[in-house]
Design a protein around this motif. Structure first.
Motif, PDB file in Angstrom:
ATOM      1  N   PRO A  22       4.407 -45.649 -12.732  1.00 38.78           N
ATOM      2  CA  PRO A  22       5.813 -46.045 -12.587  1.00 38.78           C
ATOM      3  C   PRO A  22       6.018 -47.244 -11.670  1.00 38.78           C
ATOM      4  O   PRO A  22       5.434 -47.321 -10.592  1.00 38.78           O
ATOM      5  N   GLU A  23       6.848 -48.170 -12.145  1.00 34.36           N
ATOM      6  CA  GLU A  23       7.232 -49.343 -11.372  1.00 34.36           C
ATOM      7  C   GLU A  23       8.732 -49.576 -11.554  1.00 34.36           C
ATOM      8  O   GLU A  23       9.280 -49.301 -12.625  1.00 34.36           O
ATOM      9  N   ILE A  24       9.343 -50.101 -10.498  1.00 32.19           N
ATOM     10  CA  ILE A  24      10.748 -50.479 -10.581  1.00 32.19           C
ATOM     11  C   ILE A  24      10.886 -51.488 -11.726  1.00 32.19           C
ATOM     12  O   ILE A  24      10.096 -52.407 -11.861  1.00 32.19           O
ATOM     13  N   GLY A  25      11.877 -51.288 -12.581  1.00 31.05           N
ATOM     14  CA  GLY A  25      12.111 -52.178 -13.714  1.00 31.05           C
ATOM     15  C   GLY A  25      11.612 -51.630 -15.039  1.00 31.05           C
ATOM     16  O   GLY A  25      11.915 -52.186 -16.089  1.00 31.05           O
ATOM     17  N   ASP A  26      10.837 -50.534 -15.011  1.00 34.20           N
ATOM     18  CA  ASP A  26      10.367 -49.924 -16.255  1.00 34.20           C
ATOM     19  C   ASP A  26      11.528 -49.274 -17.008  1.00 34.20           C
ATOM     20  O   ASP A  26      12.420 -48.674 -16.401  1.00 34.20           O
ATOM     21  N   ASP A  35      18.253 -39.587 -25.584  1.00 33.74           N
ATOM     22  CA  ASP A  35      19.033 -40.795 -25.861  1.00 33.74           C
ATOM     23  C   ASP A  35      19.594 -41.419 -24.573  1.00 33.74           C
ATOM     24  O   ASP A  35      20.245 -42.448 -24.620  1.00 33.74           O
ATOM     25  N   ASN A  36      19.307 -40.810 -23.426  1.00 33.41           N
ATOM     26  CA  ASN A  36      19.710 -41.351 -22.136  1.00 33.41           C
ATOM     27  C   ASN A  36      18.605 -42.296 -21.652  1.00 33.41           C
ATOM     28  O   ASN A  36      17.672 -41.895 -20.982  1.00 33.41           O
ATOM     29  N   VAL A  37      18.730 -43.570 -22.013  1.00 35.20           N
ATOM     30  CA  VAL A  37      17.731 -44.589 -21.695  1.00 35.20           C
ATOM     31  C   VAL A  37      18.259 -45.436 -20.545  1.00 35.20           C
ATOM     32  O   VAL A  37      19.427 -45.817 -20.532  1.00 35.20           O
ATOM     33  N   SER A  38      17.371 -45.722 -19.590  1.00 31.42           N
ATOM     34  CA  SER A  38      17.782 -46.532 -18.444  1.00 31.42           C
ATOM     35  C   SER A  38      16.584 -47.305 -17.905  1.00 31.42           C
ATOM     36  O   SER A  38      15.467 -47.151 -18.368  1.00 31.42           O
ATOM     37  N   ILE A  39      16.865 -48.127 -16.922  1.00 30.37           N
ATOM     38  CA  ILE A  39      15.835 -48.888 -16.215  1.00 30.37           C
ATOM     39  C   ILE A  39      15.602 -48.187 -14.880  1.00 30.37           C
ATOM     40  O   ILE A  39      16.558 -47.850 -14.176  1.00 30.37           O
ATOM     41  N   LEU A  40      14.333 -47.982 -14.551  1.00 30.35           N
ATOM     42  CA  LEU A  40      13.997 -47.346 -13.277  1.00 30.35           C
ATOM     43  C   LEU A  40      14.300 -48.329 -12.148  1.00 30.35           C
ATOM     44  O   LEU A  40      13.683 -49.384 -12.048  1.00 30.35           O
ATOM     45  N   PRO A  48       4.988 -40.381  -8.391  1.00 28.04           N
ATOM     46  CA  PRO A  48       4.659 -40.821  -9.748  1.00 28.04           C
ATOM     47  C   PRO A  48       4.527 -39.656 -10.733  1.00 28.04           C
ATOM     48  O   PRO A  48       5.004 -39.747 -11.865  1.00 28.04           O
ATOM     49  N   GLY A  49       3.924 -38.570 -10.316  1.00 30.03           N
ATOM     50  CA  GLY A  49       3.800 -37.403 -11.191  1.00 30.03           C
ATOM     51  C   GLY A  49       5.143 -36.799 -11.554  1.00 30.03           C
ATOM     52  O   GLY A  49       5.370 -36.397 -12.696  1.00 30.03           O
ATOM     53  N   GLU A  50       6.042 -36.725 -10.586  1.00 28.84           N
ATOM     54  CA  GLU A  50       7.387 -36.203 -10.846  1.00 28.84           C
ATOM     55  C   GLU A  50       8.158 -37.131 -11.776  1.00 28.84           C
ATOM     56  O   GLU A  50       8.887 -36.667 -12.653  1.00 28.84           O
ATOM     57  N   LEU A  51       7.995 -38.443 -11.591  1.00 28.83           N
ATOM     58  CA  LEU A  51       8.649 -39.398 -12.487  1.00 28.83           C
ATOM     59  C   LEU A  51       8.124 -39.232 -13.911  1.00 28.83           C
ATOM     60  O   LEU A  51       8.895 -39.235 -14.870  1.00 28.83           O
ATOM     61  N   ARG A  52       6.797 -39.064 -14.054  1.00 29.61           N
ATOM     62  CA  ARG A  52       6.214 -38.883 -15.393  1.00 29.61           C
ATOM     63  C   ARG A  52       6.693 -37.590 -16.052  1.00 29.61           C
ATOM     64  O   ARG A  52       6.838 -37.532 -17.265  1.00 29.61           O
ATOM     65  N   SER A  53       6.946 -36.549 -15.259  1.00 31.40           N
ATOM     66  CA  SER A  53       7.424 -35.298 -15.855  1.00 31.40           C
ATOM     67  C   SER A  53       8.928 -35.334 -16.146  1.00 31.40           C
ATOM     68  O   SER A  53       9.414 -34.562 -16.967  1.00 31.40           O
TER      69      SER A  53
END
Length: 128
Positions: A22-26, A35-40, A48-53
Motif C-alpha cells: 500500500p502507498e498513498i495515491g493507490d 462499488d465504493n472506489v477511492s484513492i488511498l 499494510p496487512g489491515e489495508l490489504r484485508s
C-alpha cells in the motif's frame, strides 16, 4: 464507465499472487462495498496487512507494466484493435515460455488479464 469488471480482474490478480504494498495515491475498492472506489489518502493508522484485508488494490496500467518488468516480461503490444465483429483492446507480453495475449473491453482489463496469466504461469525466469 463501470469499474466492476476491473475489480473482478484485480481480485484475480490478488488470488494469482500479486502482493499489494500500500502507498498513498493507490486506487482501491472496499471489500464489503465493491462499488465504493477511492484513492488511498490516509491509511488511518492501518497496517499494510489491515489495508490489504480492507481494500482491493486496483492497479493502474503503469503499475501493471512495472509488475511485468519486475517479472522480466516484455510488453510487446498494448492497444486498440478491430476485427470484422468488434473493437477491443489487446495486450501481448513476451516471456521465455512464449507470448501471453489477452483481449478485453478496456486496456486496463486487458493488461490485468495478461498479468494474471503470467502470474498463473509461475513465470520468474529471464527472457532470452
Amino acid at each position: 464507465m463501470n469499474i466492476l469488471p476491473f475489480i473482478n480482474v484485480a481480485e484475480d490478480l490478488e488470488l494469482a499472487g500479486l502482493l499489494w504494498r500500500p502507498e498513498i495515491g493507490d486506487e482501491v475498492s472496499d471489500r464489503r462495498q465493491r462499488d465504493n472506489v477511492s484513492i488511498l489518502v490516509d491509511p488511518q493508522g492501518l497496517t499494510p496487512g489491515e489495508l490489504r484485508s480492507t481494500f482491493i488494490w486496483l492497479p493502474t496500467v503503469e503499475q501493471m507494466v512495472l509488475q511485468l518488468e519486475v517479472r522480466q516480461a516484455v510488453l510487446a503490444h498494448a492497444g486498440l484493435e478491430m476485427d470484422e465483429r468488434a473493437m477491443f483492446y489487446k495486450t501481448v507480453i513476451k516471456t521465455n515460455i512464449g507470448p501471453i495475449e489477452s483481449k478485453a473491453q478496456t486496456l486496463r482489463i486487458a493488461m490485468g488479464l495478461a498479468l494474471r496469466n503470467l502470474l498463473l504461469a509461475g513465470h520468474t525466469q529471464q527472457i532470452n
